[in-house]
Enzyme design. Structure first.
Site, short mmCIF file in Angstrom:
data_model
loop_
_atom_site.label_atom_id
_atom_site.label_comp_id
_atom_site.label_asym_id
_atom_site.label_seq_id
_atom_site.Cartn_x
_atom_site.Cartn_y
_atom_site.Cartn_z
N LYS A 21 -35.54 -54.99 6.39
CA LYS A 21 -34.56 -54.56 5.37
C LYS A 21 -34.00 -53.18 5.70
O LYS A 21 -32.79 -52.97 5.66
CB LYS A 21 -35.23 -54.57 3.99
CG LYS A 21 -34.32 -54.19 2.84
CD LYS A 21 -34.77 -54.82 1.54
CE LYS A 21 -35.91 -54.07 0.88
NZ LYS A 21 -35.50 -52.77 0.32
N GLY A 99 -32.36 -48.91 -3.60
CA GLY A 99 -32.49 -47.47 -3.48
C GLY A 99 -31.96 -46.98 -2.14
O GLY A 99 -31.34 -45.91 -2.04
N GLN A 175 -35.55 -42.31 2.70
CA GLN A 175 -34.25 -42.39 2.04
C GLN A 175 -33.65 -40.99 1.88
O GLN A 175 -32.46 -40.79 2.12
CB GLN A 175 -34.38 -43.08 0.68
CG GLN A 175 -34.74 -44.55 0.83
CD GLN A 175 -34.90 -45.28 -0.49
OE1 GLN A 175 -34.81 -44.69 -1.55
NE2 GLN A 175 -35.13 -46.58 -0.41
N ASP A 330 -44.71 -49.50 1.01
CA ASP A 330 -44.27 -50.74 0.34
C ASP A 330 -45.33 -51.83 0.38
O ASP A 330 -45.21 -52.84 -0.32
CB ASP A 330 -42.98 -51.25 1.01
CG ASP A 330 -41.81 -50.32 0.74
OD1 ASP A 330 -41.88 -49.52 -0.22
OD2 ASP A 330 -40.82 -50.38 1.49
N ARG A 403 -41.63 -56.93 -4.65
CA ARG A 403 -42.91 -56.80 -3.92
C ARG A 403 -44.09 -57.21 -4.79
O ARG A 403 -45.10 -57.70 -4.30
CB ARG A 403 -43.08 -55.38 -3.37
CG ARG A 403 -41.92 -54.96 -2.48
CD ARG A 403 -42.34 -54.31 -1.19
NE ARG A 403 -41.15 -54.02 -0.38
CZ ARG A 403 -40.62 -54.86 0.50
NH1 ARG A 403 -41.17 -56.05 0.74
NH2 ARG A 403 -39.54 -54.54 1.19
C1 S3P Z 1 -36.86 -47.11 2.67
C2 S3P Z 1 -37.69 -46.05 2.46
C3 S3P Z 1 -38.83 -46.07 1.52
C4 S3P Z 1 -39.21 -47.49 1.14
C5 S3P Z 1 -38.00 -48.32 0.81
C6 S3P Z 1 -37.05 -48.40 2.00
C7 S3P Z 1 -35.74 -46.95 3.63
O1 S3P Z 1 -38.46 -45.38 0.34
O2 S3P Z 1 -40.10 -47.48 0.06
O3 S3P Z 1 -38.40 -49.63 0.46
O4 S3P Z 1 -35.14 -47.97 4.03
O5 S3P Z 1 -35.44 -45.81 4.00
P1 S3P Z 1 -38.64 -43.78 0.20
O6 S3P Z 1 -37.74 -43.12 1.14
O7 S3P Z 1 -38.26 -43.49 -1.22
O8 S3P Z 1 -40.08 -43.51 0.47
#
Ligand code: S3P
Length: 442
Positions: A21, A99, A175, A330, A403
């Site tokens: 993803k 997110g 993120q 995750d 999840r």
């Molecule tokens: C992700 C980063 C993670 C993860 C999310 C996907 C990404 O989040 O939990 O499912 O693709 O950069 P965080 O950056 O908030 O830890």
């Protein structure tokens, strides 16, 4: 609602899981900002990644789905327009449950000459955005929470000249890091993001493969740095997305808890910023072997898993925390369930981030494992699982968290009696064919 019973046969054979993803999102975003076309194979066709596609279409990017005539492989082609080729969307950018879309796209939008409004579903509108508003504002961006609650909808005013910053993020978050790096592509001067432990580095790897000047370093104090120098154009690329280790985690767990199982999960991404689950489960006694390892670009391998009785250490206590947490954030709901089936105590700590995921995963894991008969307590930054009590079937409330739905579907395979997964449709966020693929293995 999906009804599942305790597994009666070993889980055997081999399986492919859908594309990663995080890598799929980034392939669309960076493809859009590149000059020329980017061809993506192995792309994850799930609700979250389709949200990213829809947003970039609204920003004027042509994105085609096709089947390659030579080999029949589904391919996504992104017709990139370069760093300065996006156009204003004529309506609010809707990121659904994602997110990653919300936060990474905000970094890009902060540097555009036009204004944007971005929001998502009810879950997105509750998740903290001050973690990106603060660093983007330090860079000179004009970004604010429309309701003044530090959450989306976010209003992003265009036409701001951004400056590179050095940002010390108190939490390890890919993120946040990626959002800042993407804004940094447009800034004058270097952008550096420090984090207490290296979060998934797909942005750094993929941006570099598109031609950006970006790399990771370990700082003298042991923290992780991502360093980007702007000025390099991105050029069209070919991306082959490996299978998602976060999706593979459910089948790894299924094979570990159903006696006699032996399962091969093919072509899974094994980037070491994502592999914490493999390390930790092996320490717990899991029989997991990597085969056919391919280290080029995003590393990948086939994962062979054999049924194993998990054990703690000599004190019958197992602790998961520190730098392992970002590498398996995750997968913690699934790991908590596996721990519940072992005859030992597991302490998950340093994982307060679980509270701000698609659901409050400390509360929702504790609620549902308790319903299944597990002795488990929530803590401020994780949970304590007193394993060894047999699990029984229960009604699982997913709180629309994909999840949770998938992790508890696997828990059902080890529980006496029937388990009902309520609100199961949320699996479409990251793995639309999950229940079909699981049924095929049972
Ligand atoms: C992700 C980063 C993670 C993860 C999310 C996907 C990404 O989040 O939990 O499912 O693709 O950069 P965080 O950056 O908030 O830890």
């Amino acid at each position: 609602m999906i009804l599942l019973e305790k597994a009666t046969h070993p889980i055997t054979g081999d399986v492919f899981v859908p594309g990663d993803k995080s890598i799929s999102h980034r392939s669309i975003m960076f493809g859009a900002l590149a000059e020329g076309t980017t061809e993506i194979t192995g792309f994850l066709q799930s609700a979250d990644c389709l949200s990213t596609i829809e947003c970039f279409k609204k920003l004027g990017i042509l994105i085609d789905h096709s089947i390659r005539p030579t080999n029949g492989v589904p391919t996504i082609t992104v017709h990139g327009k370069g760093l300065h080729g996006l156009k204003a969307s004529d309506s609010t950018l809707y990121t659904g449950n994602s997110g990653t879309t919300t936060r990474l796209m905000s970094g890009i939008l902060a540097a555009q000459p036009f204004d944007s409004l971005i929001t998502g579903d009810m879950s997105i509108e509750k998740r903290p955005m001050n973690r990106i508003i603060t660093p983007l504002s330090m860079m000179g961006a004009d970004i604010s929470s429309v309701l003044g609650n530090d959450c989306a909808p976010l209003s992003i005013k265009g036409g701001k000249k951004l400056r590179g910053i050095t940002y010390r993020n108190p939490i390890a978050s890919a993120q946040v890091k990626s959002c800042i790096l993407l804004a940094g592509l447009y800034a004058d001067g270097e952008t550096v993001v420090y984090e207490p432990a290296l979060s998934r580095n797909h942005s750094e790897i993929m941006l570099a493969s598109f031609g950006a000047d970006v790399h990771n370093e370990v700082a003298r104090d042991g923290s992780a740095a991502a360093i980007l120098h702007p000025g390099m154009p991105l050029h069209g690329n070919k991306i082959n997305v490996p299978g998602d280790i976060s999706s593979a985690a459910y089948f790894i767990a299924a094979a570990l808890i159903v006696p006699g199982s032996e399962l091969l999960i093919r072509n899974v991404g094994i980037n070491n910023t994502r592999c914490g689950i493999l390390t930790v489960l092996k320490q717990m006694g899991a029989d997991i072997t990597l085969l056919n390892i391919n280290e080029s670009g995003e590393p990948r391998a086939d994962i062979l898993v054999k049924y194993s009785e998990l054990h703690g250490n000599q004190n019958k206590k197992f602790e998961i925390g520190g730098k392992d947490i970002p590498t398996m954030i995750d997968e913690l709901p699934m790991v908590a369930i596996l721990a519940a089936t072992g005859n030992f105590d597991t302490i998950i700590k340093d994982a307060a981030e679980l509270k701000v995921k698609e659901s409050d995963r400390i509360a929702t894991v504790v609620e549902n494992l308790t319903a299944m008969g597990c002795d488990i307590e929530a803590t401020d930054d994780g949970m304590i699982i007193h394993g060894g009590k047999p699990l029984h079937g229960a009604d699982i409330h997913t709180h629309n968290d994909h999840r949770l739905a998938m992790s508890f579907a696997i828990a059902a395979l080890a529980a006496e009696g029937a388990t009902r997964i309520m609100d199961d449709a949320c699996v479409g966020i990251s793995y639309p064919t999950f229940f079909k693929d699981l049924q095929n293995l049972l």
